[in-house]
Design a protein around this motif. Structure first.
Motif, PDB file in Angstrom:
ATOM      1  N   VAL A  36       0.429  -1.359   0.315  1.00  0.00           N
ATOM      2  CA  VAL A  36      -0.359   0.028  -0.022  1.00  0.00           C
ATOM      3  C   VAL A  36       0.554   1.279  -0.233  1.00  0.00           C
ATOM      4  O   VAL A  36       0.399   2.501  -0.306  1.00  0.00           O
ATOM      5  CB  VAL A  36      -1.063  -0.361   1.004  1.00  0.00           C
ATOM      6  N   HIS A  37       1.684   1.257   0.056  1.00  0.00           N
ATOM      7  CA  HIS A  37       2.645   2.570   0.518  1.00  0.00           C
ATOM      8  C   HIS A  37       3.407   2.855  -0.773  1.00  0.00           C
ATOM      9  O   HIS A  37       3.782   4.074  -1.394  1.00  0.00           O
ATOM     10  CB  HIS A  37       4.021   1.842   1.696  1.00  0.00           C
ATOM     11  N   ARG A  38       3.519   1.649  -1.615  1.00  0.00           N
ATOM     12  CA  ARG A  38       3.654   1.732  -2.923  1.00  0.00           C
ATOM     13  C   ARG A  38       3.296   2.457  -3.664  1.00  0.00           C
ATOM     14  O   ARG A  38       3.366   3.438  -4.718  1.00  0.00           O
ATOM     15  CB  ARG A  38       4.702   0.557  -3.413  1.00  0.00           C
ATOM     16  N   ILE A  43       1.357   7.276  -6.840  1.00  0.00           N
ATOM     17  CA  ILE A  43      -0.261   7.551  -7.269  1.00  0.00           C
ATOM     18  C   ILE A  43       0.418   8.787  -7.197  1.00  0.00           C
ATOM     19  O   ILE A  43      -0.276  10.146  -7.942  1.00  0.00           O
ATOM     20  CB  ILE A  43      -1.559   7.170  -6.406  1.00  0.00           C
ATOM     21  N   ILE A  44       0.929   9.678  -5.842  1.00  0.00           N
ATOM     22  CA  ILE A  44       1.264  10.927  -5.941  1.00  0.00           C
ATOM     23  C   ILE A  44       2.168  11.023  -6.944  1.00  0.00           C
ATOM     24  O   ILE A  44       2.218  12.399  -7.063  1.00  0.00           O
ATOM     25  CB  ILE A  44       1.289  10.900  -4.277  1.00  0.00           C
ATOM     26  N   GLU A  45       2.878  10.621  -7.605  1.00  0.00           N
ATOM     27  CA  GLU A  45       4.498  10.883  -8.554  1.00  0.00           C
ATOM     28  C   GLU A  45       2.910  10.942  -9.619  1.00  0.00           C
ATOM     29  O   GLU A  45       3.391  12.205 -10.298  1.00  0.00           O
ATOM     30  CB  GLU A  45       5.227  10.140  -8.353  1.00  0.00           C
ATOM     31  N   GLU A  46       2.107  10.637 -10.167  1.00  0.00           N
ATOM     32  CA  GLU A  46       1.573  10.282 -10.905  1.00  0.00           C
ATOM     33  C   GLU A  46       0.716  11.694 -10.943  1.00  0.00           C
ATOM     34  O   GLU A  46       0.299  12.200 -12.413  1.00  0.00           O
ATOM     35  CB  GLU A  46       0.945   9.004 -11.906  1.00  0.00           C
ATOM     36  N   LEU A  47       0.389  11.661 -10.210  1.00  0.00           N
ATOM     37  CA  LEU A  47      -0.797  13.037 -10.268  1.00  0.00           C
ATOM     38  C   LEU A  47       0.226  14.079 -10.123  1.00  0.00           C
ATOM     39  O   LEU A  47      -0.158  15.925  -9.672  1.00  0.00           O
ATOM     40  CB  LEU A  47      -1.508  12.829  -8.072  1.00  0.00           C
ATOM     41  N   ALA A 196      -7.134  -1.955  -6.589  1.00  0.00           N
ATOM     42  CA  ALA A 196      -6.791  -1.010  -5.468  1.00  0.00           C
ATOM     43  C   ALA A 196      -6.131   0.554  -5.995  1.00  0.00           C
ATOM     44  O   ALA A 196      -5.871   1.593  -5.378  1.00  0.00           O
ATOM     45  CB  ALA A 196      -5.719  -2.016  -4.842  1.00  0.00           C
ATOM     46  N   LYS A 197      -5.094   0.513  -6.725  1.00  0.00           N
ATOM     47  CA  LYS A 197      -4.315   1.774  -7.459  1.00  0.00           C
ATOM     48  C   LYS A 197      -5.275   2.583  -7.534  1.00  0.00           C
ATOM     49  O   LYS A 197      -5.217   3.897  -7.390  1.00  0.00           O
ATOM     50  CB  LYS A 197      -2.854   1.237  -8.224  1.00  0.00           C
ATOM     51  N   ALA A 198      -6.174   2.105  -8.806  1.00  0.00           N
ATOM     52  CA  ALA A 198      -7.616   2.892  -9.708  1.00  0.00           C
ATOM     53  C   ALA A 198      -8.251   3.463  -7.960  1.00  0.00           C
ATOM     54  O   ALA A 198      -8.871   4.442  -8.524  1.00  0.00           O
ATOM     55  CB  ALA A 198      -8.299   1.983 -10.595  1.00  0.00           C
ATOM     56  N   ALA A 199      -8.556   2.742  -7.309  1.00  0.00           N
ATOM     57  CA  ALA A 199      -9.991   3.474  -6.608  1.00  0.00           C
ATOM     58  C   ALA A 199      -9.145   4.293  -5.845  1.00  0.00           C
ATOM     59  O   ALA A 199      -9.092   5.030  -4.977  1.00  0.00           O
ATOM     60  CB  ALA A 199     -10.131   1.853  -5.287  1.00  0.00           C
ATOM     61  N   LEU A 200      -7.745   3.807  -5.551  1.00  0.00           N
ATOM     62  CA  LEU A 200      -7.399   4.992  -4.135  1.00  0.00           C
ATOM     63  C   LEU A 200      -7.105   6.465  -5.341  1.00  0.00           C
ATOM     64  O   LEU A 200      -6.807   7.862  -4.847  1.00  0.00           O
ATOM     65  CB  LEU A 200      -5.538   3.737  -3.737  1.00  0.00           C
ATOM     66  N   LYS A 201      -6.359   6.300  -6.461  1.00  0.00           N
ATOM     67  CA  LYS A 201      -6.361   7.224  -6.754  1.00  0.00           C
ATOM     68  C   LYS A 201      -7.516   8.054  -7.553  1.00  0.00           C
ATOM     69  O   LYS A 201      -7.735   9.207  -7.100  1.00  0.00           O
ATOM     70  CB  LYS A 201      -5.677   6.823  -8.449  1.00  0.00           C
ATOM     71  N   LYS A 202      -8.983   7.504  -7.305  1.00  0.00           N
ATOM     72  CA  LYS A 202     -10.105   8.280  -7.819  1.00  0.00           C
ATOM     73  C   LYS A 202     -10.425   8.930  -6.237  1.00  0.00           C
ATOM     74  O   LYS A 202     -11.004   9.680  -6.431  1.00  0.00           O
ATOM     75  CB  LYS A 202     -11.203   6.773  -8.025  1.00  0.00           C
ATOM     76  N   ALA A 203      -9.863   7.866  -5.714  1.00  0.00           N
ATOM     77  CA  ALA A 203      -9.809   8.515  -3.552  1.00  0.00           C
ATOM     78  C   ALA A 203      -9.992   9.883  -3.939  1.00  0.00           C
ATOM     79  O   ALA A 203      -9.863  10.960  -3.192  1.00  0.00           O
ATOM     80  CB  ALA A 203     -10.103   7.589  -2.958  1.00  0.00           C
ATOM     81  N   PHE A 204      -8.463   9.849  -3.798  1.00  0.00           N
ATOM     82  CA  PHE A 204      -7.231  11.669  -4.324  1.00  0.00           C
ATOM     83  C   PHE A 204      -7.993  12.284  -4.909  1.00  0.00           C
ATOM     84  O   PHE A 204      -8.467  13.716  -4.390  1.00  0.00           O
ATOM     85  CB  PHE A 204      -6.219  10.929  -4.946  1.00  0.00           C
ATOM     86  N   LYS A 205      -8.779  11.601  -6.424  1.00  0.00           N
ATOM     87  CA  LYS A 205      -9.085  13.157  -7.075  1.00  0.00           C
ATOM     88  C   LYS A 205     -10.666  13.349  -6.212  1.00  0.00           C
ATOM     89  O   LYS A 205     -11.103  14.804  -6.786  1.00  0.00           O
ATOM     90  CB  LYS A 205      -9.473  12.509  -8.286  1.00  0.00           C
ATOM     91  N   CYS A 206     -11.282  12.650  -6.036  1.00  0.00           N
ATOM     92  CA  CYS A 206     -12.542  13.071  -5.306  1.00  0.00           C
ATOM     93  C   CYS A 206     -12.287  14.451  -3.870  1.00  0.00           C
ATOM     94  O   CYS A 206     -12.820  15.402  -4.164  1.00  0.00           O
ATOM     95  CB  CYS A 206     -13.229  11.883  -5.072  1.00  0.00           C
ATOM     96  N   SER A 207     -11.340  13.769  -3.379  1.00  0.00           N
ATOM     97  CA  SER A 207     -10.632  14.482  -2.454  1.00  0.00           C
ATOM     98  C   SER A 207     -11.027  15.823  -2.974  1.00  0.00           C
ATOM     99  O   SER A 207     -11.297  16.802  -2.296  1.00  0.00           O
ATOM    100  CB  SER A 207      -9.833  13.849  -1.555  1.00  0.00           C
ATOM    101  N   MET A 208      -9.658  15.616  -3.792  1.00  0.00           N
ATOM    102  CA  MET A 208      -9.325  17.742  -4.716  1.00  0.00           C
ATOM    103  C   MET A 208     -10.609  18.183  -4.775  1.00  0.00           C
ATOM    104  O   MET A 208     -10.479  19.536  -5.814  1.00  0.00           O
ATOM    105  CB  MET A 208      -7.801  17.090  -5.228  1.00  0.00           C
TER     106      MET A 208
END
Length: 257
Positions: A36-38, A43-47, A196-208
């Motif tokens: 999960v750390h990875r 995701i932070i890098e890609e965004l 999981a990666k796709a879900a976490l990236k979606k969550a970050f985007k929704c928050s922003m």
């Protein structure tokens, strides 16, 4: 191909995310936290958000997360990560703010902070690692421990009549009007990691995007606490944990648009 053949042919299969520090992680072999750390770092890098993100670390197995990912972090008192994240986001509305918490930190001492932050619809992402046990402090029963599951404090198995029922907090959070995206994932197979990666990236985007609180639960393993090999722990998780903590999206308001 062997690693040397891959290197000679110039075929890059995977590289270490730039934001992952060259620090040996303290997690036990087979622990889900490292994967999960990875994903968080990737995701932070890609965004492109490494200079505009704040993570809030818990008390628990992930207490040293700030040593592993090279971003701004705040260390919260036990269970208070959502409250700290609320302050960080309100004072820095242009920043992405997320918490990283285990089931003891989030679903025990931090239950009130978690529920009220989500109910207010704070524009943060809550990352929740649920391995059904207190891994750091000796393998005691957690709120999320399954019925019949043996721990150091329930050596004959958890009993609902004595210890209560397992706390499935993520569906509770999905019921709150302040949450925009609530999902449950795992990282025990390559396919699960991709989802999981796709879900976490979606969550970050929704928050922003200011949609409210996003919650990403990861059903994880604790091979040390469960007294199993990493491979057996993955199998046991899929067989036992998924029956009670079933992976998948629990709420997605973006699909209603």
């Amino acid at each position: 191909m062997t690693p040397e053949e891959i290197k000679q042919k110039g075929c890059v299969v995977a590289t270490k995310p730039r934001l992952l520090n060259d620090t040996n992680m303290h997690y036990c072999p087979g622990c889900s936290h490292g994967v999960v750390h990875r994903l968080v770092a990737e995701i932070i890098e890609e965004l492109g958000m490494e200079d505009s993100i704040i993570g809030v670390t818990p008390v628990g197995c992930a207490v040293f997360a700030y040593s592993y990912i090279d971003i701004d972090w705040i260390e919260a008192a036990h269970g208070r990560a959502p409250a700290v994240a609320t302050a960080a986001k309100r004072l820095n509305p242009g920043r992405m703010v997320f918490t990283y918490q285990g089931d003891g930190d989030l679903a025990a001492i931090g239950t009130a902070e978690t529920i009220h932050a989500a109910n207010r619809g704070e524009n943060i992402t809550i990352i929740y690692i649920n391995n059904g046990i207190y891994g750091m402090t000796g393998g005691q029963m957690a709120p999320t421990t399954l019925e019949g599951m043996k721990t150091s404090t329930t050596p004959y198995g958890r009993r609902a009549d004595i210890n209560g029922h397992p706390l499935n907090i993520t569906p509770l959070l999905a019921m709150l009007p302040g949450t925009c995206y609530v999902t449950r994932q795992s990282v025990h197979t390559p396919a699960a990691v991709r989802k999981a990666k796709a879900a976490l990236k979606k969550a970050f985007k929704c928050s922003m995007e200011g949609r409210g609180t996003s919650v990403v639960e990861f059903v994880g393993t604790c091979s040390s606490g469960w007294k199993m090999s990493p491979a057996k722990a993955n199998d046991w998780m899929a067989e036992k944990m998924f029956e009670h903590y079933t992976p998948g999206d629990l709420k997605d308001t973006t699909n209603q648009e």
